[in-house]
Design a protein around this motif. Sequence first.
Motif, mmCIF file in Angstrom:
data_model
loop_
_atom_site.group_PDB
_atom_site.id
_atom_site.type_symbol
_atom_site.label_atom_id
_atom_site.label_comp_id
_atom_site.label_asym_id
_atom_site.label_seq_id
_atom_site.Cartn_x
_atom_site.Cartn_y
_atom_site.Cartn_z
ATOM 1 N N TRP A 1 -49.281 -81.136 13.775
ATOM 2 C CA TRP A 1 -48.632 -82.384 13.360
ATOM 3 C C TRP A 1 -47.243 -82.583 13.927
ATOM 4 O O TRP A 1 -46.721 -83.686 13.893
ATOM 5 C CB TRP A 1 -48.546 -82.439 11.831
ATOM 6 N N THR B 1 -43.020 -81.966 13.940
ATOM 7 C CA THR B 1 -41.971 -81.963 12.923
ATOM 8 C C THR B 1 -41.517 -83.389 12.681
ATOM 9 O O THR B 1 -41.293 -84.146 13.630
ATOM 10 C CB THR B 1 -40.778 -81.107 13.386
ATOM 11 N N TYR B 2 -41.360 -83.762 11.427
ATOM 12 C CA TYR B 2 -40.923 -85.115 11.074
ATOM 13 C C TYR B 2 -39.434 -85.278 11.366
ATOM 14 O O TYR B 2 -38.623 -84.451 10.982
ATOM 15 C CB TYR B 2 -41.184 -85.370 9.577
ATOM 16 N N PRO C 1 -36.715 -88.176 10.661
ATOM 17 C CA PRO C 1 -36.531 -89.494 10.051
ATOM 18 C C PRO C 1 -35.668 -90.401 10.926
ATOM 19 O O PRO C 1 -34.791 -89.934 11.658
ATOM 20 C CB PRO C 1 -35.826 -89.172 8.734
ATOM 21 N N SER C 2 -35.961 -91.693 10.862
ATOM 22 C CA SER C 2 -35.125 -92.657 11.561
ATOM 23 C C SER C 2 -33.886 -92.912 10.709
ATOM 24 O O SER C 2 -33.890 -92.727 9.499
ATOM 25 C CB SER C 2 -35.886 -93.954 11.788
ATOM 26 N N ARG D 1 -47.354 -77.184 11.950
ATOM 27 C CA ARG D 1 -46.394 -77.762 12.892
ATOM 28 C C ARG D 1 -46.986 -77.885 14.292
ATOM 29 O O ARG D 1 -46.675 -78.834 15.008
ATOM 30 C CB ARG D 1 -45.133 -76.899 12.953
#
Length: 152
Positions: free
Chosen positions: A143, A145-146, A148-149, A140
Amino acid sequence: MGRRRRAERRDHAGRHRHRRRARVRRGRRRRHRAARHALADQRRTGRDRPAPRGERVVVGVNRFQLDEEEPYEPLRVDPAIEAQQAERLARLRAERDQTAVDSALTALKKAAEGEDNVLYPMKDALRARATVGEVCNALREVWGTYVPSDAY
């Protein structure tokens, strides 16, 4: 065979090679154009969006819906189990070689920053008895944290 004749043959072969390459390029352009038109047709007809009329099956939207929404019940962990797990984690951290864990997590971060395979450094970190949470936190940091759209 004279020099002129050989030059004519070479020129003839070169022309055919050029024509063949041009034909291949035209075929590629046609295929790409056809794919673009097919995608535009899908968008124009709305096939790329969920169909509320039931033309396309979208689970939970137009098929397989629940009659009654079940109330959300969060998982409650027994405090005794929580204390037992915390004690196991403290014992693990006391018994492991912390310098080996730190170096393995540093190698994992370095691999994640570049284009290296992160699986092997991750396995090394877990073998050094790093926790899954520590491995995830290391990734983390690199990269993020993802998020989402919104699709709909």
